[in-house]
Write a protein that holds these residues in place. Structure first.
Motif, PDB file in Angstrom:
ATOM      1  N   VAL A  20       0.835  -1.197   0.000  1.00 21.85           N
ATOM      2  CA  VAL A  20       0.000   0.000   0.000  1.00 21.85           C
ATOM      3  C   VAL A  20       0.871   1.248   0.000  1.00 21.85           C
ATOM      4  CG1 VAL A  20      -1.654   1.357   1.341  1.00 21.85           C
ATOM      5  CG2 VAL A  20      -1.975  -1.105   1.096  1.00 21.85           C
ATOM      6  N   ILE A  21       1.920   1.249   0.789  1.00 21.26           N
ATOM      7  CA  ILE A  21       2.835   2.394   0.827  1.00 21.26           C
ATOM      8  C   ILE A  21       3.436   2.635  -0.551  1.00 21.26           C
ATOM      9  CG2 ILE A  21       5.084   3.153   1.692  1.00 21.26           C
ATOM     10  CD1 ILE A  21       4.339   1.861   4.383  1.00 21.26           C
ATOM     11  N   THR A  24       0.825   3.904  -3.026  1.00 21.20           N
ATOM     12  CA  THR A  24       0.473   5.284  -2.707  1.00 21.20           C
ATOM     13  C   THR A  24       1.492   6.260  -3.278  1.00 21.20           C
ATOM     14  OG1 THR A  24      -0.614   4.584  -0.653  1.00 21.20           O
ATOM     15  CG2 THR A  24       0.012   6.899  -0.813  1.00 21.20           C
ATOM     16  N   LEU A  25       2.740   5.845  -3.354  1.00 21.67           N
ATOM     17  CA  LEU A  25       3.812   6.704  -3.860  1.00 21.67           C
ATOM     18  C   LEU A  25       4.076   6.515  -5.354  1.00 21.67           C
ATOM     19  CD1 LEU A  25       6.354   6.256  -0.918  1.00 21.67           C
ATOM     20  CD2 LEU A  25       4.935   8.273  -1.383  1.00 21.67           C
ATOM     21  N   ASP A  27       2.755   7.589  -7.941  1.00 22.35           N
ATOM     22  CA  ASP A  27       2.598   8.729  -8.840  1.00 22.35           C
ATOM     23  C   ASP A  27       3.813   9.641  -8.817  1.00 22.35           C
ATOM     24  OD1 ASP A  27       2.330   9.780  -6.338  1.00 22.35           O
ATOM     25  OD2 ASP A  27       0.501  10.922  -6.750  1.00 22.35           O
ATOM     26  N   LEU A  36       1.700   8.433   5.128  1.00 18.38           N
ATOM     27  CA  LEU A  36       1.752   7.063   4.628  1.00 18.38           C
ATOM     28  C   LEU A  36       1.146   6.087   5.629  1.00 18.38           C
ATOM     29  CD1 LEU A  36       5.296   7.155   3.002  1.00 18.38           C
ATOM     30  CD2 LEU A  36       3.105   6.967   1.801  1.00 18.38           C
ATOM     31  N   ALA A  39      -2.540   6.381   5.117  1.00 22.35           N
ATOM     32  CA  ALA A  39      -2.954   5.725   3.873  1.00 22.35           C
ATOM     33  C   ALA A  39      -3.002   4.211   4.039  1.00 22.35           C
ATOM     34  CB  ALA A  39      -2.007   6.104   2.741  1.00 22.35           C
ATOM     35  N   ALA A  40      -2.060   3.676   4.817  1.00 21.80           N
ATOM     36  CA  ALA A  40      -1.983   2.224   5.005  1.00 21.80           C
ATOM     37  C   ALA A  40      -2.848   1.736   6.157  1.00 21.80           C
ATOM     38  CB  ALA A  40      -0.533   1.802   5.232  1.00 21.80           C
ATOM     39  N   ARG A 110      -4.935   8.055 -14.638  1.00 20.33           N
ATOM     40  CA  ARG A 110      -4.157   8.082 -13.406  1.00 20.33           C
ATOM     41  C   ARG A 110      -2.698   8.369 -13.742  1.00 20.33           C
ATOM     42  NH1 ARG A 110      -5.039   2.925 -14.946  1.00 20.33           N
ATOM     43  NH2 ARG A 110      -3.215   1.562 -15.166  1.00 20.33           N
ATOM     44  N   THR A 207      -5.233  10.935  -4.449  1.00 20.46           N
ATOM     45  CA  THR A 207      -5.057   9.644  -5.101  1.00 20.46           C
ATOM     46  C   THR A 207      -4.240   9.824  -6.375  1.00 20.46           C
ATOM     47  OG1 THR A 207      -7.010   9.749  -6.558  1.00 20.46           O
ATOM     48  CG2 THR A 207      -7.367   9.024  -4.278  1.00 20.46           C
ATOM     49  N   ARG A 208      -4.043   8.718  -7.098  1.00 17.14           N
ATOM     50  CA  ARG A 208      -3.297   8.777  -8.356  1.00 17.14           C
ATOM     51  C   ARG A 208      -4.178   9.187  -9.537  1.00 17.14           C
ATOM     52  NH1 ARG A 208      -0.884   3.074  -9.217  1.00 17.14           N
ATOM     53  NH2 ARG A 208       0.042   4.095 -11.001  1.00 17.14           N
TER      54      ARG A 208
END
Length: 234
Positions: A20-21, A24-25, A27, A36, A39-40, A110, A207-208
């Motif tokens: 997930v980390i 999330t990064l 992009d 982070l 987000a996770a 995205r 988000t992306r």
């Protein structure tokens, strides 16, 4: 790359919180450990432990700004690995037909590190191929043609060192939701930068996903022949 390196990297990515980390990064953004962790869905202490492992494994880099530390992917190659892993196996019908607006938005448009991905990116890439602005060159690459070079310059895009005919300037990135190739590499990044600078597209702060503006739809129709009615949701 040795078997040990492959298994080590695979182990790092496979852990759910770390995946997930990384996603999330994906992009290309830089985020704090706190963001982070949120987000996770884990505590700051847990996120810190996972971030340390990702740093040690070479998948992340970190920079300090004052009292804060910001994490980002170690490079585009990490994003390529994530997209490639996501493209392994079929996209389920449930994913393609999901009513979830966030999932629909990601499928439509995205960020894929520094370039555009999703349905709109496939349409843009196909338009450039059809019009002869890029051609397939070697294994999983696109090359810019002389007409393509002139066209980009007319649009006001600084092609800089994007030499005509050099395959390494355009890369075929397999879109994990569409199972088709979209344009990546330096040329894909230049296009994405232009779309954002012109106000054709806006990146989501959370988000992306990428939104195409009214001005963007007008530009895409005029310069790429991409129509809003045939290219997915808002």
């Amino acid at each position: 790359m040795g078997q040990h390196n492959i298994s080590s990297v695979a182990h790092l990515i496979a852990e759910p919180v770390r995946s997930v980390i990384l996603i999330t990064l994906a992009d290309g953004s830089a985020m704090s450990a706190g963001a982070l962790a949120e987000a996770a869905g884990v505590t700051a202490q847990t996120a810190s432990s996972h971030l340390s492992k990702l740093l040690d494994g070479g998948l992340l880099s970190v920079e300090s700004k004052g009292r804060h530390r910001y994490y980002r992917l170690a490079g585009a190659h990490v994003s390529h690995v994530l997209e490639s892993l996501a493209s392994v196996g079929p996209v389920t019908p449930a994913w393609r037909t999901t009513p979830n607006r966030s999932a629909q938005a990601l499928r439509f448009a995205r960020c894929c590190y520094d370039h555009l991905a999703g349905q709109i990116s496939i349409a843009v890439t196909q338009s450039m191929l059809t019009r002869g602005f890029v051609v397939e060159a070697g294994e999983r690459h696109y090359a810019l043609t002389p007409p393509g070079c002139a066209w980009l310059q007319q649009l006001g895009i600084d092609i800089g060192d994007l030499a005509v005919g050099q395959a390494e300037q355009g890369r075929q990135c397999l879109d994990w939701t569409e199972r088709q190739y979209h344009l990546a590499g330096p040329l894909g990044a230049r296009l994405m930068d232009a779309f954002l600078a012109w106000g054709w597209m806006r990146r989501s702060p959370a988000t992306r996903s990428v939104t195409v503006t009214a001005l963007g739809w007008e530009g895409l129709r005029k310069h790429f022949g991409v129509e809003r009615e045939t290219c997915g949701p808002d």
